[in-house]
Design a protein around this motif. Structure first.
Motif, PDB file in Angstrom:
ATOM      1  N   HIS A   1      -4.520  59.403  13.427  1.00 31.51           N
ATOM      2  CA  HIS A   1      -3.487  58.818  12.577  1.00 31.51           C
ATOM      3  C   HIS A   1      -2.580  57.812  13.289  1.00 31.51           C
ATOM      4  CE1 HIS A   1      -4.428  61.562   9.323  1.00 31.51           C
ATOM      5  NE2 HIS A   1      -4.517  62.532  10.233  1.00 31.51           N
ATOM      6  N   CYS A   2      -2.617  57.786  14.626  1.00 33.02           N
ATOM      7  CA  CYS A   2      -1.756  56.885  15.400  1.00 33.02           C
ATOM      8  C   CYS A   2      -2.595  56.191  16.462  1.00 33.02           C
ATOM      9  CB  CYS A   2      -0.630  57.661  16.077  1.00 33.02           C
ATOM     10  SG  CYS A   2       0.359  58.652  14.951  1.00 33.02           S
ATOM     11  N   GLU A   3      -2.396  54.881  16.606  1.00 34.53           N
ATOM     12  CA  GLU A   3      -3.146  54.165  17.638  1.00 34.53           C
ATOM     13  C   GLU A   3      -2.233  53.216  18.400  1.00 34.53           C
ATOM     14  OE1 GLU A   3      -5.639  50.619  16.454  1.00 34.53           O
ATOM     15  OE2 GLU A   3      -5.639  51.758  14.589  1.00 34.53           O
ATOM     16  N   PRO A   4      -2.453  53.088  19.716  1.00 28.67           N
ATOM     17  CA  PRO A   4      -1.617  52.185  20.508  1.00 28.67           C
ATOM     18  C   PRO A   4      -1.941  50.728  20.174  1.00 28.67           C
ATOM     19  CG  PRO A   4      -3.332  53.138  21.875  1.00 28.67           C
ATOM     20  CD  PRO A   4      -3.431  53.789  20.541  1.00 28.67           C
ATOM     21  N   GLN A   5      -0.910  49.908  20.072  1.00 27.80           N
ATOM     22  CA  GLN A   5      -1.077  48.498  19.730  1.00 27.80           C
ATOM     23  C   GLN A   5      -1.000  47.595  20.951  1.00 27.80           C
ATOM     24  OE1 GLN A   5      -1.597  47.234  16.463  1.00 27.80           O
ATOM     25  NE2 GLN A   5      -2.047  49.393  16.162  1.00 27.80           N
ATOM     26  N   ARG A   6       0.076  47.753  21.738  1.00 32.25           N
ATOM     27  CA  ARG A   6       0.263  46.888  22.901  1.00 32.25           C
ATOM     28  C   ARG A   6       1.191  47.574  23.912  1.00 32.25           C
ATOM     29  NH1 ARG A   6       3.207  44.835  18.792  1.00 32.25           N
ATOM     30  NH2 ARG A   6       5.442  44.585  19.143  1.00 32.25           N
ATOM     31  N   TYR A   7       1.183  47.021  25.130  1.00 32.99           N
ATOM     32  CA  TYR A   7       2.025  47.518  26.210  1.00 32.99           C
ATOM     33  C   TYR A   7       2.732  46.313  26.817  1.00 32.99           C
ATOM     34  CZ  TYR A   7       3.315  49.414  30.767  1.00 32.99           C
ATOM     35  OH  TYR A   7       4.001  49.801  31.882  1.00 32.99           O
ATOM     36  N   GLU A   8       4.067  46.289  26.741  1.00 29.40           N
ATOM     37  CA  GLU A   8       4.860  45.199  27.307  1.00 29.40           C
ATOM     38  C   GLU A   8       6.146  45.756  27.889  1.00 29.40           C
ATOM     39  OE1 GLU A   8       5.578  42.679  23.967  1.00 29.40           O
ATOM     40  OE2 GLU A   8       3.634  41.692  24.104  1.00 29.40           O
ATOM     41  N   ASP A   9       6.510  45.287  29.051  1.00 27.51           N
ATOM     42  CA  ASP A   9       7.773  45.667  29.698  1.00 27.51           C
ATOM     43  C   ASP A   9       7.965  47.181  29.775  1.00 27.51           C
ATOM     44  OD1 ASP A   9       8.416  42.984  29.996  1.00 27.51           O
ATOM     45  OD2 ASP A   9       9.359  42.900  28.019  1.00 27.51           O
ATOM     46  N   ARG A  10       6.925  47.876  30.170  1.00 25.83           N
ATOM     47  CA  ARG A  10       6.922  49.333  30.334  1.00 25.83           C
ATOM     48  C   ARG A  10       7.193  50.065  29.026  1.00 25.83           C
ATOM     49  NH1 ARG A  10      10.586  50.516  35.441  1.00 25.83           N
ATOM     50  NH2 ARG A  10      11.782  51.229  33.688  1.00 25.83           N
ATOM     51  N   GLU A  11       6.896  49.417  27.906  1.00 22.42           N
ATOM     52  CA  GLU A  11       7.043  50.048  26.594  1.00 22.42           C
ATOM     53  C   GLU A  11       5.691  50.027  25.887  1.00 22.42           C
ATOM     54  OE1 GLU A  11      10.075  47.924  24.513  1.00 22.42           O
ATOM     55  OE2 GLU A  11      11.668  48.721  25.773  1.00 22.42           O
TER      56      GLU A  11
ATOM     57  N   GLY B   1      -4.721  63.936  21.880  1.00 27.40           N
ATOM     58  CA  GLY B   1      -5.449  64.889  21.048  1.00 27.40           C
ATOM     59  C   GLY B   1      -6.103  64.187  19.864  1.00 27.40           C
ATOM     60  N   PRO B   2      -7.172  64.754  19.349  1.00 24.54           N
ATOM     61  CA  PRO B   2      -7.922  64.076  18.287  1.00 24.54           C
ATOM     62  C   PRO B   2      -7.157  63.968  16.961  1.00 24.54           C
ATOM     63  CG  PRO B   2      -8.845  66.246  18.725  1.00 24.54           C
ATOM     64  CD  PRO B   2      -7.802  65.994  19.769  1.00 24.54           C
ATOM     65  N   GLU B   3      -6.301  64.939  16.671  1.00 22.67           N
ATOM     66  CA  GLU B   3      -5.593  64.902  15.394  1.00 22.67           C
ATOM     67  C   GLU B   3      -4.570  63.759  15.355  1.00 22.67           C
ATOM     68  OE1 GLU B   3      -3.237  67.966  12.425  1.00 22.67           O
ATOM     69  OE2 GLU B   3      -3.698  68.576  14.462  1.00 22.67           O
TER      70      GLU B   3
ATOM     71  N   CYS C   1       1.429  54.042  13.383  1.00 18.91           N
ATOM     72  CA  CYS C   1       0.928  55.221  12.672  1.00 18.91           C
ATOM     73  C   CYS C   1       0.556  54.830  11.242  1.00 18.91           C
ATOM     74  CB  CYS C   1       1.986  56.322  12.654  1.00 18.91           C
ATOM     75  SG  CYS C   1       2.425  56.885  14.310  1.00 18.91           S
ATOM     76  N   ASP C   2      -0.375  55.586  10.647  1.00 22.11           N
ATOM     77  CA  ASP C   2      -0.839  55.236   9.307  1.00 22.11           C
ATOM     78  C   ASP C   2       0.047  55.780   8.195  1.00 22.11           C
ATOM     79  OD1 ASP C   2      -1.539  57.885   9.455  1.00 22.11           O
ATOM     80  OD2 ASP C   2      -3.672  57.570   9.080  1.00 22.11           O
ATOM     81  N   SER C   3       1.026  56.615   8.529  1.00 17.94           N
ATOM     82  CA  SER C   3       1.968  57.085   7.511  1.00 17.94           C
ATOM     83  C   SER C   3       3.322  57.314   8.174  1.00 17.94           C
ATOM     84  CB  SER C   3       1.467  58.379   6.861  1.00 17.94           C
ATOM     85  OG  SER C   3       1.549  59.447   7.774  1.00 17.94           O
ATOM     86  N   SER C   4       4.347  57.328   7.357  1.00 21.62           N
ATOM     87  CA  SER C   4       5.691  57.543   7.899  1.00 21.62           C
ATOM     88  C   SER C   4       5.862  58.978   8.402  1.00 21.62           C
ATOM     89  CB  SER C   4       6.751  57.194   6.852  1.00 21.62           C
ATOM     90  OG  SER C   4       6.556  57.973   5.697  1.00 21.62           O
TER      91      SER C   4
ATOM     92  N   GLN D   1       6.559  62.374  13.247  1.00 24.98           N
ATOM     93  CA  GLN D   1       6.016  63.393  14.146  1.00 24.98           C
ATOM     94  C   GLN D   1       5.854  62.839  15.558  1.00 24.98           C
ATOM     95  OE1 GLN D   1       5.506  66.551  13.493  1.00 24.98           O
ATOM     96  NE2 GLN D   1       4.540  67.066  15.439  1.00 24.98           N
ATOM     97  N   LEU D   2       5.360  61.590  15.657  1.00 24.99           N
ATOM     98  CA  LEU D   2       5.145  60.995  16.972  1.00 24.99           C
ATOM     99  C   LEU D   2       6.473  60.685  17.659  1.00 24.99           C
ATOM    100  CD1 LEU D   2       2.693  60.268  18.693  1.00 24.99           C
ATOM    101  CD2 LEU D   2       3.004  57.921  17.987  1.00 24.99           C
TER     102      LEU D   2
END
Length: 177
Positions: A102-112, A96-98, A117-120, A125-126
């Motif tokens: 505020h949250c973006e994926p960084q990397r994918y390793e070992d099925r993780e 979703g856009p909201e 996120c830009d704030s705690s 929430q995530l």
């Protein structure tokens, strides 16, 4: 005794095979093996059975670029990394856009999947939404592709001090010279 005397003389009469003779023998053996397989040198297409082009499709025919890329992807086992790269591009559509703002994926390793996120508050929430996102990602990518979503809070600047630094030092360069 005569027999023993004849053997060394016969050995002297028979010339040893030189490098050229050995090469000729190897070439003759290779030609014979090629004939046995049906790939004789200079063989005409209609007479010898063997590997040749025909009216029907085989593995040597040209193929469309996308088909060649799909074949390469399956041969090398790149399906999962490429699918996850597609998730990185479609992140706003999936979460979703909201949340994507505020949250973006960084990397994918070992099925993780690691998400920053830009704030705690958004990280908390995530973390609550993580099981639902894992189910949605696995439905999109295939069961078991994503096992866990690791949520990271905002990253501050790295601390410039540690157990071996003196207050006010500028790093290792100020102690030499």
């Amino acid at each position: 005794m005569n027999e023993q005397a004849k053997d060394p003389q016969e050995a002297r009469r028979t010339p040893e095979a030189s490098g050229v003779d050995l090469a000729r023998q190897a070439l003759a053996a290779a030609r014979e093996q090629a004939r046995a397989r049906g790939n004789a040198v200079g063989a005409k297409k209609g007479r010898q059975p063997g590997l040749r082009s025909g009216a029907r499709a085989d593995g040597r025919d040209p193929m469309p670029l996308m088909a060649a890329l799909d074949r390469l992807r399956t041969e090398r086992g790149w399906e999962m990394p490429m699918a996850v790269a597609g998730v990185m591009e479609r992140w706003p559509e999936i979460v979703g856009p909201e949340i994507a703002a505020h949250c973006e994926p960084q990397r994918y390793e070992d099925r993780e999947l690691v998400v920053r996120c830009d704030s705690s508050a958004w990280a908390a929430q995530l973390k609550l939404l993580a099981p639902q996102l894992v189910a949605r990602l696995n439905a999109d990518l295939g069961q078991g592709t994503v096992r866990l979503i690791k949520v990271q809070g905002p990253g501050g600047r790295p601390k410039g001090y540690g157990p071996w630094r003196a207050p006010g030092s500028k790093g290792p360069g100020d102690t030499y010279g």
